[in-house]
Design a protein around this motif. Structure first.
Motif, PDB file in Angstrom:
ATOM      1  N   ALA A  24       4.057  21.360   7.249  1.00 19.46           N
ATOM      2  CA  ALA A  24       3.157  21.899   8.516  1.00 19.46           C
ATOM      3  C   ALA A  24       4.128  22.129   9.605  1.00 19.46           C
ATOM      4  O   ALA A  24       4.932  21.083   9.519  1.00 19.46           O
ATOM      5  CB  ALA A  24       2.066  20.717   8.480  1.00 19.46           C
ATOM      6  N   SER A  25       3.777  23.167  10.371  1.00 20.80           N
ATOM      7  CA  SER A  25       4.527  23.080  11.586  1.00 20.80           C
ATOM      8  C   SER A  25       3.584  23.615  12.544  1.00 20.80           C
ATOM      9  O   SER A  25       2.114  24.023  12.333  1.00 20.80           O
ATOM     10  CB  SER A  25       5.413  24.208  11.591  1.00 20.80           C
ATOM     11  N   GLY A  26       3.961  23.755  13.922  1.00 19.55           N
ATOM     12  CA  GLY A  26       2.866  24.272  15.089  1.00 19.55           C
ATOM     13  C   GLY A  26       2.562  23.221  15.890  1.00 19.55           C
ATOM     14  O   GLY A  26       3.524  22.073  16.100  1.00 19.55           O
ATOM     15  N   SER A  27       1.551  23.110  16.540  1.00 20.68           N
ATOM     16  CA  SER A  27       1.205  22.198  17.434  1.00 20.68           C
ATOM     17  C   SER A  27       0.312  21.132  16.863  1.00 20.68           C
ATOM     18  O   SER A  27      -0.795  21.049  17.026  1.00 20.68           O
ATOM     19  CB  SER A  27       0.276  22.941  18.700  1.00 20.68           C
ATOM     20  N   PHE A  29      -0.891  17.171  16.593  1.00 20.74           N
ATOM     21  CA  PHE A  29      -1.123  16.153  17.152  1.00 20.74           C
ATOM     22  C   PHE A  29      -1.078  14.893  15.972  1.00 20.74           C
ATOM     23  O   PHE A  29      -0.689  13.854  16.229  1.00 20.74           O
ATOM     24  CB  PHE A  29      -2.424  16.227  17.748  1.00 20.74           C
ATOM     25  N   ALA A  30      -1.973  15.222  14.940  1.00 22.56           N
ATOM     26  CA  ALA A  30      -1.914  14.259  13.906  1.00 22.56           C
ATOM     27  C   ALA A  30      -2.463  15.140  12.574  1.00 22.56           C
ATOM     28  O   ALA A  30      -3.129  15.940  12.526  1.00 22.56           O
ATOM     29  CB  ALA A  30      -3.104  13.405  14.254  1.00 22.56           C
ATOM     30  N   ILE A  31      -1.737  14.819  11.688  1.00 22.40           N
ATOM     31  CA  ILE A  31      -2.474  14.945  10.055  1.00 22.40           C
ATOM     32  C   ILE A  31      -2.972  13.873   9.413  1.00 22.40           C
ATOM     33  O   ILE A  31      -2.441  12.955   9.252  1.00 22.40           O
ATOM     34  CB  ILE A  31      -1.192  15.797   9.484  1.00 22.40           C
ATOM     35  N   ILE A  51      -4.017  12.860  -0.962  1.00 23.06           N
ATOM     36  CA  ILE A  51      -3.452  11.851  -0.357  1.00 23.06           C
ATOM     37  C   ILE A  51      -3.617  11.554   0.923  1.00 23.06           C
ATOM     38  O   ILE A  51      -3.926  12.632   1.717  1.00 23.06           O
ATOM     39  CB  ILE A  51      -2.028  12.060  -0.722  1.00 23.06           C
ATOM     40  N   THR A  52      -3.874  10.216   1.153  1.00 26.85           N
ATOM     41  CA  THR A  52      -4.191   9.910   2.709  1.00 26.85           C
ATOM     42  C   THR A  52      -2.749   9.619   3.344  1.00 26.85           C
ATOM     43  O   THR A  52      -1.900   9.717   3.021  1.00 26.85           O
ATOM     44  CB  THR A  52      -5.225   8.739   2.705  1.00 26.85           C
ATOM     45  N   THR A  53      -2.984   9.389   4.655  1.00 25.27           N
ATOM     46  CA  THR A  53      -2.025   9.124   5.525  1.00 25.27           C
ATOM     47  C   THR A  53      -1.280   7.596   5.157  1.00 25.27           C
ATOM     48  O   THR A  53      -0.150   7.800   5.312  1.00 25.27           O
ATOM     49  CB  THR A  53      -2.260   9.054   6.953  1.00 25.27           C
ATOM     50  N   GLY A  54      -1.880   6.839   4.580  1.00 27.25           N
ATOM     51  CA  GLY A  54      -1.382   5.557   3.867  1.00 27.25           C
ATOM     52  C   GLY A  54      -0.951   5.706   2.554  1.00 27.25           C
ATOM     53  O   GLY A  54      -0.319   4.390   2.151  1.00 27.25           O
ATOM     54  N   CYS A  95      -2.011  24.335  -0.481  1.00 24.32           N
ATOM     55  CA  CYS A  95      -2.062  23.050   0.135  1.00 24.32           C
ATOM     56  C   CYS A  95      -3.066  23.002   1.219  1.00 24.32           C
ATOM     57  O   CYS A  95      -3.528  24.074   1.813  1.00 24.32           O
ATOM     58  CB  CYS A  95      -0.785  22.511   0.603  1.00 24.32           C
ATOM     59  N   ASN A  96      -3.782  22.117   1.808  1.00 23.31           N
ATOM     60  CA  ASN A  96      -4.659  21.849   2.585  1.00 23.31           C
ATOM     61  C   ASN A  96      -4.351  20.515   3.402  1.00 23.31           C
ATOM     62  O   ASN A  96      -3.959  19.387   2.948  1.00 23.31           O
ATOM     63  CB  ASN A  96      -5.943  21.561   1.950  1.00 23.31           C
ATOM     64  N   ALA A  97      -4.770  20.674   4.867  1.00 23.97           N
ATOM     65  CA  ALA A  97      -4.209  19.779   5.403  1.00 23.97           C
ATOM     66  C   ALA A  97      -5.704  19.565   6.605  1.00 23.97           C
ATOM     67  O   ALA A  97      -6.016  20.242   7.087  1.00 23.97           O
ATOM     68  CB  ALA A  97      -3.009  19.838   6.432  1.00 23.97           C
ATOM     69  N   ASP A  98      -6.158  17.980   6.752  1.00 23.27           N
ATOM     70  CA  ASP A  98      -6.924  17.840   7.719  1.00 23.27           C
ATOM     71  C   ASP A  98      -6.245  17.553   8.999  1.00 23.27           C
ATOM     72  O   ASP A  98      -5.639  16.349   9.014  1.00 23.27           O
ATOM     73  CB  ASP A  98      -7.915  16.524   7.286  1.00 23.27           C
TER      74      ASP A  98
END
Length: 121
Positions: A24-27, A29-31, A51-54, A95-98
């Motif tokens: 992931a790239s760009g602006s 703030f949080a994934i 997969i979660t951040t944890g 791939c997918n990112a929240d």
């Protein structure tokens, strides 16, 4: 905005392995949660793993014990290690990112362009 770029797809024989990466790239703030999906020709898109951040993970029954999802939060990258590949794993993997873009940006689902995985003799 957040951009996702996958890599690592290709042609592999049954029983072989591949490792997919999605950066992931760009602006950013949080994934938050990240995931891999796949879509085979003529079929609906299928959730493969999340997969979660944890680091908590979930898998589709069809890939449990063969695929492993992981992430490197420092690199904003998610991986999918695929072992014991079968012809039925052939699909375009995306791939997918929240994620939230920028300090005041909105939280959205972001998608990569996909990478082809073909399992065949």
């Amino acid at each position: 905005q957040v951009q996702l770029v996958e890599s690592g797809g290709g042609l592999v024989q049954p029983g072989g392995s591949l490792r997919l990466s999605c950066a992931a790239s760009g602006s950013i703030f949080a994934i938050y949660a990240m995931a891999w999906y796949r879509q085979a020709p003529g079929k609906q898109r299928e959730l493969v793993a999340t997969i979660t951040t944890g680091g908590s993970t979930n898998y589709a029954d069809s890939v449990k014990g063969r695929f492993t999802i992981s992430r490197d939060n420092a690199k904003n990258t998610v991986y999918l290690q695929m072992n014991s590949l079968k012809p039925e794993d052939t699909a375009v993997y995306s791939c997918n990112a929240d994620a939230r873009s920028g300090v005041l940006g909105s939280r959205n689902d972001y998608w990569g362009q996909g990478t082809q995985v073909t399992v065949s003799l």
